[in-house]
Design a protein around this motif. Structure first.
Motif, PDB file in Angstrom:
ATOM      1  N   UNK A  11      16.056  -4.435   3.436  1.00 14.30           N
ATOM      2  CA  UNK A  11      15.814  -5.840   3.145  1.00 14.30           C
ATOM      3  C   UNK A  11      15.820  -6.666   4.429  1.00 14.30           C
ATOM      4  N   UNK A  12      16.743  -6.365   5.336  1.00  5.40           N
ATOM      5  CA  UNK A  12      16.788  -7.083   6.609  1.00  5.40           C
ATOM      6  C   UNK A  12      15.519  -6.835   7.416  1.00  5.40           C
ATOM      7  N   UNK A  13      15.030  -5.597   7.401  1.00  6.27           N
ATOM      8  CA  UNK A  13      13.807  -5.259   8.126  1.00  6.27           C
ATOM      9  C   UNK A  13      12.624  -6.061   7.591  1.00  6.27           C
ATOM     10  N   UNK A  14      12.551  -6.195   6.279  1.00  5.69           N
ATOM     11  CA  UNK A  14      11.432  -6.933   5.682  1.00  5.69           C
ATOM     12  C   UNK A  14      11.543  -8.434   5.898  1.00  5.69           C
ATOM     13  N   UNK A  30       0.810  -1.215   0.000  1.00  7.87           N
ATOM     14  CA  UNK A  30       0.000   0.000   0.000  1.00  7.87           C
ATOM     15  C   UNK A  30       0.848   1.271   0.000  1.00  7.87           C
ATOM     16  N   UNK A  31       2.174   1.106  -0.052  1.00  4.01           N
ATOM     17  CA  UNK A  31       3.109   2.236  -0.072  1.00  4.01           C
ATOM     18  C   UNK A  31       2.911   3.153   1.137  1.00  4.01           C
ATOM     19  N   UNK A  32       2.739   2.525   2.303  1.00  2.00           N
ATOM     20  CA  UNK A  32       2.592   3.277   3.547  1.00  2.00           C
ATOM     21  C   UNK A  32       3.941   3.762   4.075  1.00  2.00           C
ATOM     22  N   UNK A  33       5.006   3.049   3.681  1.00  7.30           N
ATOM     23  CA  UNK A  33       6.339   3.409   4.157  1.00  7.30           C
ATOM     24  C   UNK A  33       7.298   3.214   3.003  1.00  7.30           C
ATOM     25  N   UNK A  34       8.053   4.259   2.637  1.00 10.80           N
ATOM     26  CA  UNK A  34       8.872   4.190   1.430  1.00 10.80           C
ATOM     27  C   UNK A  34      10.363   3.957   1.682  1.00 10.80           C
ATOM     28  N   UNK A  35      10.767   3.762   2.932  1.00 13.60           N
ATOM     29  CA  UNK A  35      12.161   3.465   3.274  1.00 13.60           C
ATOM     30  C   UNK A  35      13.125   4.563   2.825  1.00 13.60           C
ATOM     31  N   UNK A  36      12.644   5.790   2.776  1.00 16.28           N
ATOM     32  CA  UNK A  36      13.508   6.905   2.402  1.00 16.28           C
ATOM     33  C   UNK A  36      14.658   7.044   3.394  1.00 16.28           C
ATOM     34  N   UNK A  37      15.869   7.128   2.876  1.00 19.55           N
ATOM     35  CA  UNK A  37      17.045   7.292   3.723  1.00 19.55           C
ATOM     36  C   UNK A  37      17.519   6.018   4.378  1.00 19.55           C
ATOM     37  N   UNK A  38      16.878   4.889   4.098  1.00 21.17           N
ATOM     38  CA  UNK A  38      17.279   3.610   4.695  1.00 21.17           C
ATOM     39  C   UNK A  38      18.172   2.870   3.704  1.00 21.17           C
ATOM     40  N   UNK A  39      19.384   2.468   4.110  1.00 17.02           N
ATOM     41  CA  UNK A  39      20.240   1.688   3.209  1.00 17.02           C
ATOM     42  C   UNK A  39      19.514   0.439   2.725  1.00 17.02           C
ATOM     43  N   UNK A  40      19.769   0.055   1.479  1.00 17.05           N
ATOM     44  CA  UNK A  40      19.055  -1.073   0.869  1.00 17.05           C
ATOM     45  C   UNK A  40      19.169  -2.348   1.697  1.00 17.05           C
ATOM     46  N   UNK A  41      20.384  -2.608   2.231  1.00 13.89           N
ATOM     47  CA  UNK A  41      20.561  -3.846   2.997  1.00 13.89           C
ATOM     48  C   UNK A  41      19.773  -3.807   4.310  1.00 13.89           C
ATOM     49  N   UNK A  42      19.649  -2.599   4.899  1.00 11.54           N
ATOM     50  CA  UNK A  42      18.872  -2.470   6.139  1.00 11.54           C
ATOM     51  C   UNK A  42      17.383  -2.645   5.866  1.00 11.54           C
ATOM     52  N   UNK A  51      12.224  -5.828  15.254  1.00  8.74           N
ATOM     53  CA  UNK A  51      12.994  -5.384  14.093  1.00  8.74           C
ATOM     54  C   UNK A  51      12.795  -3.886  13.926  1.00  8.74           C
ATOM     55  N   UNK A  52      13.798  -3.209  13.414  1.00  8.56           N
ATOM     56  CA  UNK A  52      13.698  -1.752  13.304  1.00  8.56           C
ATOM     57  C   UNK A  52      14.556  -1.238  12.153  1.00  8.56           C
ATOM     58  N   UNK A  53      14.203  -0.042  11.694  1.00  8.53           N
ATOM     59  CA  UNK A  53      15.020   0.679  10.717  1.00  8.53           C
ATOM     60  C   UNK A  53      15.094   2.138  11.149  1.00  8.53           C
ATOM     61  N   UNK A  54      16.232   2.751  10.865  1.00  4.40           N
ATOM     62  CA  UNK A  54      16.400   4.186  11.041  1.00  4.40           C
ATOM     63  C   UNK A  54      16.525   4.802   9.659  1.00  4.40           C
TER      64      UNK A  54
END
Length: 226
Positions: free
Chosen positions: A128-131, A114-126, A138-141
């Motif tokens: 993917x790990x979050x998902x 639903x594109x509720x969160x676009x992972x802006x500023x999150x490194x790709x590997x972080x 689990x968390x992302x900054x």
């Protein structure tokens, strides 16, 4: 006066949840089973500056019981204040979002669809790990990280998803301290001390059940004036 009133509200929230651990499964699982609409809360995470956690921590906690939600937010305030982090006292746009879910994988998939969160500023590997990772927490900054100094572990924002099933055997007080730690510092930028609440979910029986003195010193160093 406003600070005093706010402090009293935090104290009341912490006191109200003092007996929560006795009915842990109910408090973490009861509301968390209701998935409908929970993914929409991800879209409330502020992802740009100004308004980042560096200007004032503004948490939103959803999915558990009202007591647990309030306790976690109040404990975050308490830990942030002790660490020297600024904390938003008025109505604010959330830059720390904590979601309790009995079906975290489904929650994250739906939020992505639903594109509720676009992972802006999150490194790709972080991202993917979050998902993909099946951890109790689990968390992302992320957010607008332009101008960040190397080694600066203060997050611009934090999205945390708690697996309510995997976390149900952990005391709420310990879980709240763990969530405060990962919301206030990026331990991947600056590793946490060895004697840390970050080992809460390790197999070791001797893992700390609260923020340690080393954790508190670590957080103070993260927020020390630069």
């Amino acid at each position: 006066m406003e600070a005093v009133i706010f402090g009293l509200a935090v104290t009341a929230a912490l006191a109200a949840a003092s007996g929560v651990s006795a009915r842990q499964a109910d408090t973490l699982m009861g509301d968390a089973r209701r998935q409908n609409g929970l993914e929409a809360e991800m879209s409330r995470l502020r992802q740009t500056s100004p308004g980042s956690a560096r200007e004032g921590v503004c948490p939103l906690v959803r999915g558990a019981s009202a007591d647990v939600n309030a306790y976690v937010a109040a404990r975050m305030h308490q830990v942030a204040r002790q660490a020297g982090a600024t904390y938003a006292k008025r109505a604010c746009e959330p830059n720390v979002v904590v979601l309790f879910s009995a079906e975290p994988d489904a929650l994250i998939r739906e939020a992505s669809r639903a594109k509720r969160f676009n992972y802006r500023g999150v490194p790709a590997e972080s991202a993917e790990a979050f998902r993909a990772e099946a951890r109790p927490v689990r968390w992302v900054h992320g957010g607008d990280v332009r101008g960040s100094a190397a080694g600066d572990a203060r997050p611009h924002n934090t999205l945390i998803v708690v697996d309510a099933t995997k976390a149900q055997d952990v005391k709420v007080s310990a879980l709240a301290d763990y969530l405060a730690m990962v919301s206030l510092a990026d331990v991947r930028v600056r590793p946490a001390p060895s004697d840390s609440i970050m080992t809460l979910f390790d197999a070791s029986a001797g893992a700390p059940k609260a923020l340690t003195e080393a954790d508190q010193a670590y957080l103070r160093s993260v927020y020390r004036a630069r």
